[in-house]
Motif scaffolding. Structure first.
Motif, PDB file in Angstrom:
ATOM      1  N   ASN A  48       0.839  -1.190   0.000  1.00 22.17           N
ATOM      2  CA  ASN A  48       0.000   0.000   0.000  1.00 22.17           C
ATOM      3  C   ASN A  48       0.874   1.241   0.000  1.00 22.17           C
ATOM      4  OD1 ASN A  48       0.574   0.700   2.911  1.00 22.17           O
ATOM      5  ND2 ASN A  48      -0.441  -1.288   3.208  1.00 22.17           N
ATOM      6  N   ILE A  49       0.264   2.380  -0.193  1.00 24.50           N
ATOM      7  CA  ILE A  49       1.024   3.620  -0.310  1.00 24.50           C
ATOM      8  C   ILE A  49       1.686   4.015   1.004  1.00 24.50           C
ATOM      9  CG2 ILE A  49      -0.960   5.123   0.107  1.00 24.50           C
ATOM     10  CD1 ILE A  49       0.285   7.056  -1.993  1.00 24.50           C
ATOM     11  N   SER A  50       1.144   3.577   2.125  1.00 24.02           N
ATOM     12  CA  SER A  50       1.798   3.866   3.411  1.00 24.02           C
ATOM     13  C   SER A  50       3.165   3.203   3.485  1.00 24.02           C
ATOM     14  CB  SER A  50       0.930   3.403   4.580  1.00 24.02           C
ATOM     15  OG  SER A  50      -0.136   4.288   4.790  1.00 24.02           O
ATOM     16  N   GLU A  51       3.252   1.966   2.993  1.00 20.88           N
ATOM     17  CA  GLU A  51       4.536   1.268   3.014  1.00 20.88           C
ATOM     18  C   GLU A  51       5.591   2.014   2.223  1.00 20.88           C
ATOM     19  OE1 GLU A  51       3.628  -3.512   3.652  1.00 20.88           O
ATOM     20  OE2 GLU A  51       4.515  -2.783   1.789  1.00 20.88           O
ATOM     21  N   ILE A  52       5.246   2.427   1.031  1.00 23.81           N
ATOM     22  CA  ILE A  52       6.244   3.034   0.154  1.00 23.81           C
ATOM     23  C   ILE A  52       6.479   4.507   0.486  1.00 23.81           C
ATOM     24  CG2 ILE A  52       4.648   3.774  -1.672  1.00 23.81           C
ATOM     25  CD1 ILE A  52       6.743   2.783  -3.695  1.00 23.81           C
ATOM     26  N   TRP A  53       5.551   5.123   1.202  1.00 22.44           N
ATOM     27  CA  TRP A  53       5.601   6.567   1.410  1.00 22.44           C
ATOM     28  C   TRP A  53       5.979   6.983   2.828  1.00 22.44           C
ATOM     29  CZ3 TRP A  53       1.063  10.300  -0.128  1.00 22.44           C
ATOM     30  CH2 TRP A  53       1.544  11.265  -1.019  1.00 22.44           C
ATOM     31  N   ALA A  80      -2.107   0.675   8.451  1.00 24.32           N
ATOM     32  CA  ALA A  80      -1.493   1.466   7.382  1.00 24.32           C
ATOM     33  C   ALA A  80      -2.446   2.528   6.833  1.00 24.32           C
ATOM     34  CB  ALA A  80      -1.027   0.545   6.259  1.00 24.32           C
ATOM     35  N   LYS A  81      -3.714   2.162   6.662  1.00 22.87           N
ATOM     36  CA  LYS A  81      -4.666   3.118   6.095  1.00 22.87           C
ATOM     37  C   LYS A  81      -4.869   4.299   7.029  1.00 22.87           C
ATOM     38  CE  LYS A  81      -9.199   3.509   3.914  1.00 22.87           C
ATOM     39  NZ  LYS A  81     -10.413   2.789   3.454  1.00 22.87           N
ATOM     40  N   LYS A  86      -3.887  10.126   8.315  1.00 21.77           N
ATOM     41  CA  LYS A  86      -3.300  11.182   9.144  1.00 21.77           C
ATOM     42  C   LYS A  86      -2.330  12.032   8.320  1.00 21.77           C
ATOM     43  CE  LYS A  86      -5.415  10.190  12.982  1.00 21.77           C
ATOM     44  NZ  LYS A  86      -6.441  11.117  13.534  1.00 21.77           N
ATOM     45  N   TRP A  87      -1.605  11.404   7.388  1.00 24.29           N
ATOM     46  CA  TRP A  87      -0.735  12.184   6.514  1.00 24.29           C
ATOM     47  C   TRP A  87      -1.581  13.061   5.587  1.00 24.29           C
ATOM     48  CZ3 TRP A  87       3.363  14.686   6.128  1.00 24.29           C
ATOM     49  CH2 TRP A  87       3.909  15.069   4.894  1.00 24.29           C
ATOM     50  N   ALA A  88      -2.670  12.520   5.057  1.00 30.31           N
ATOM     51  CA  ALA A  88      -3.562  13.304   4.203  1.00 30.31           C
ATOM     52  C   ALA A  88      -4.145  14.495   4.968  1.00 30.31           C
ATOM     53  CB  ALA A  88      -4.685  12.415   3.666  1.00 30.31           C
ATOM     54  N   GLN A  89      -4.435  14.289   6.228  1.00 29.02           N
ATOM     55  CA  GLN A  89      -4.942  15.368   7.076  1.00 29.02           C
ATOM     56  C   GLN A  89      -3.875  16.448   7.297  1.00 29.02           C
ATOM     57  OE1 GLN A  89      -6.503  13.933  10.880  1.00 29.02           O
ATOM     58  NE2 GLN A  89      -5.777  15.786  11.908  1.00 29.02           N
ATOM     59  N   THR A  90      -2.622  16.033   7.300  1.00 28.59           N
ATOM     60  CA  THR A  90      -1.509  16.951   7.581  1.00 28.59           C
ATOM     61  C   THR A  90      -1.079  17.746   6.356  1.00 28.59           C
ATOM     62  OG1 THR A  90      -0.701  15.508   9.350  1.00 28.59           O
ATOM     63  CG2 THR A  90       0.898  17.034   8.384  1.00 28.59           C
ATOM     64  N   ILE A 125      -7.583   8.678  -3.285  1.00 26.67           N
ATOM     65  CA  ILE A 125      -6.160   8.540  -3.605  1.00 26.67           C
ATOM     66  C   ILE A 125      -5.609   7.251  -3.026  1.00 26.67           C
ATOM     67  CG2 ILE A 125      -3.871   9.526  -3.140  1.00 26.67           C
ATOM     68  CD1 ILE A 125      -5.122  12.300  -3.549  1.00 26.67           C
ATOM     69  N   TRP A 126      -6.031   6.879  -1.829  1.00 23.63           N
ATOM     70  CA  TRP A 126      -5.609   5.612  -1.225  1.00 23.63           C
ATOM     71  C   TRP A 126      -5.958   4.444  -2.147  1.00 23.63           C
ATOM     72  CZ3 TRP A 126      -3.057   3.274   2.754  1.00 23.63           C
ATOM     73  CH2 TRP A 126      -3.429   1.978   3.120  1.00 23.63           C
TER      74      TRP A 126
END
Length: 464
Positions: A48-53, A80-81, A86-90, A125-126
């Protein structure tokens, strides 16, 4: 549509022509990063994008904390989601920080997602990003190929076996992945872990390192081993620059004193570090490696979080120790013996930019243009203002024509868009100078500068 368009950061026609005609399509030589060679070798697939990002990215971790996000969503056990949300919120709160740019450049360049990341777009986006990650083109090796990378210089401890580098070399992977020799543990004699690290050194060399001369012999053996595996550079993280002369006998006694568990004085520590680093630098000279000095961080400032999470977790900042005198004396001690290797000097405190730029000018010679480099804007300086400042200072007191340009210094497979970022800033800097009338509007001449700084100089400097 986002604001990341074809002419992002390019403010006039000169800048646009320089970027699109000379910089845009050049390959990437990323000579210093922290990509795990194991993940390149295994061609890691990201779930998922959390892993790579978000894995290991202390740049993002700092901003998440600054946004009041709980640690469980940063380095903790949250799903991860939820971490991604939380990153999207930031992200909407990061305007003015380079991560706002990098976030949207990476979404566009790697996922073909051309919209702003925020709480409203996050789920969409997720889902889109995770679907794209299923494609083979998004596996680790193909991401490097997609980014037009030619060379990757990883960062490796002298005791690493380099088996992943060897495996990559034997495969049909077209990109050269070379180790870089990072002997910080070998110099960290005052650390409680020093003797434990020496056990690892003995295991990989088969040399008993109870004596200082055998310790140096073991390090020399590892340098040759790294060289056999394609190493082009060493790297040194130096929090506080040192220079304290000591004889071989004095340093041997200091080493054996440490081995017995005795506490060393500050002078003794600096004598050991100086002598050992001089020895290593002379070996680098023999191998025609580049020696990199990353100077001036103040590390692990938050004791509570250091105990909870460990180092490299986003609790480092800029230090303010003086470095001009010891750095100059150290380089001079090698130059006197005609044993100074190619050297790249990076400073974390922008106060020291002119110091490093002028010290670099003291030790140039005819072996290669730009032998001693004032390295690219690093860490807290790798933003638009920091890059412009570093290149302007280099131009003011040296020759930017021989500058070896950008690196990612990153653990992320998506961070190669920072080379695009740098090239856009470079082209816009030249474009502004033309517009201001301080340099001629000779696009052919300036195009050669752009090509050299973005690619050619680096290729020559590292013998690629």
């Amino acid at each position: 549509m986002t604001f990341i368009n074809e002419d992002f950061l390019l403010s006039n026609d000169y800048a646009r022509e320089l970027y699109h005609q000379y910089a845009k399509d050049l390959p990437i030589i990323d000579y210093h990063n922290h990509l795990p060679p194991s993940e390149i070798n295994s061609n890691r697939r990201f779930k998922n994008i959390s892993e790579i990002w978000l894995e290991g990215d202390h740049y993002k971790w700092r901003l998440l904390r600054a946004n009041g996000i709980e640690e469980k969503y940063i380095t903790g056990e949250a799903p991860a989601k939820e971490k991604f949300m939380k990153w999207a919120q930031t992200v909407p709160n990061t305007i003015g920080n380079p991560l706002y740019h990098w976030t949207h450049m990476e979404l566009l360049r790697y996922f073909e997602i051309d919209e702003l990341l925020n709480e409203e777009s996050a789920r969409r986006i997720w889902d889109t990003a995770n679907e794209r990650l299923k494609d083979e083109s998004m596996h680790a090796q193909n991401l490097l190929i997609k980014s037009k990378v030619e060379f990757v210089g990883t960062t490796d401890d002298p005791t690493d076996d380099l088996s992943f580098h060897a495996s990559i070399k034997k495969s049909d992977f077209p990109i050269m992945v070379a180790p870089s020799f990072r002997p910080d543990n070998a110099l960290d004699i005052q650390s409680e872990a020093f003797n434990d690290w020496l056990i690892k050194l003995e295991e990989v060399t088969g040399i008993n390192v109870d004596k200082f001369h055998s310790f140096l012999g073991a390090l020399s053996m590892r340098i040759e081993y790294f060289n056999d595996h394609g190493c082009r550079a060493s790297d040194h993280g130096i929090n506080v620059m040192f220079y304290e002369e000591g004889s071989e006998k004095e340093v041997s006694d200091i080493y054996e004193k440490s081995r017995r568990g005795c506490v060393l004085t500050e002078k003794e520590v600096h004598q050991f570090k100086t002598y050992t680093l001089q020895f290593l630098a002379e070996k680098y000279y023999e191998m025609n490696w580049a020696m990199q000095f990353h100077l001036g961080p103040l590390r692990n400032n938050n004791t509570k979080m250091y105990k909870q999470i460990g180092p490299d977790s986003g609790f480092d900042s800029i230090g303010d120790q003086l470095l001009a005198d010891p750095l100059s004396k150290f380089l001079d001690s090698l130059e006197i013996k005609n044993r100074l290797p190619k050297t790249i000097l990076y400073c974390l405190n922008p106060r020291d930019n002119y110091i490093l730029a002028t010290i670099a000018g003291n030790f140039q010679d005819s072996s290669i243009p730009g032998k001693v480099q004032f390295g690219t804007a690093w860490w807290y300086n790798d933003h638009i203002d920091g890059m412009k400042n570093q290149m302007s200072i280099l131009s003011n007191v040296g020759l930017i024509k021989h500058f070896i340009g950008m690196l990612t210094d990153s653990r992320s497979f998506l961070s190669f868009s920072r080379h695009e970022y740098f090239r856009r800033v470079l082209c816009n800097l030249f474009g502004k100078w033309v517009e201001n009338g301080t340099i001629p509007p000779d696009i052919s001449l300036l195009g050669r500068y752009v090509e050299d700084i973005s690619y050619n100089n680096t290729k020559r400097y590292f013998n690629l």
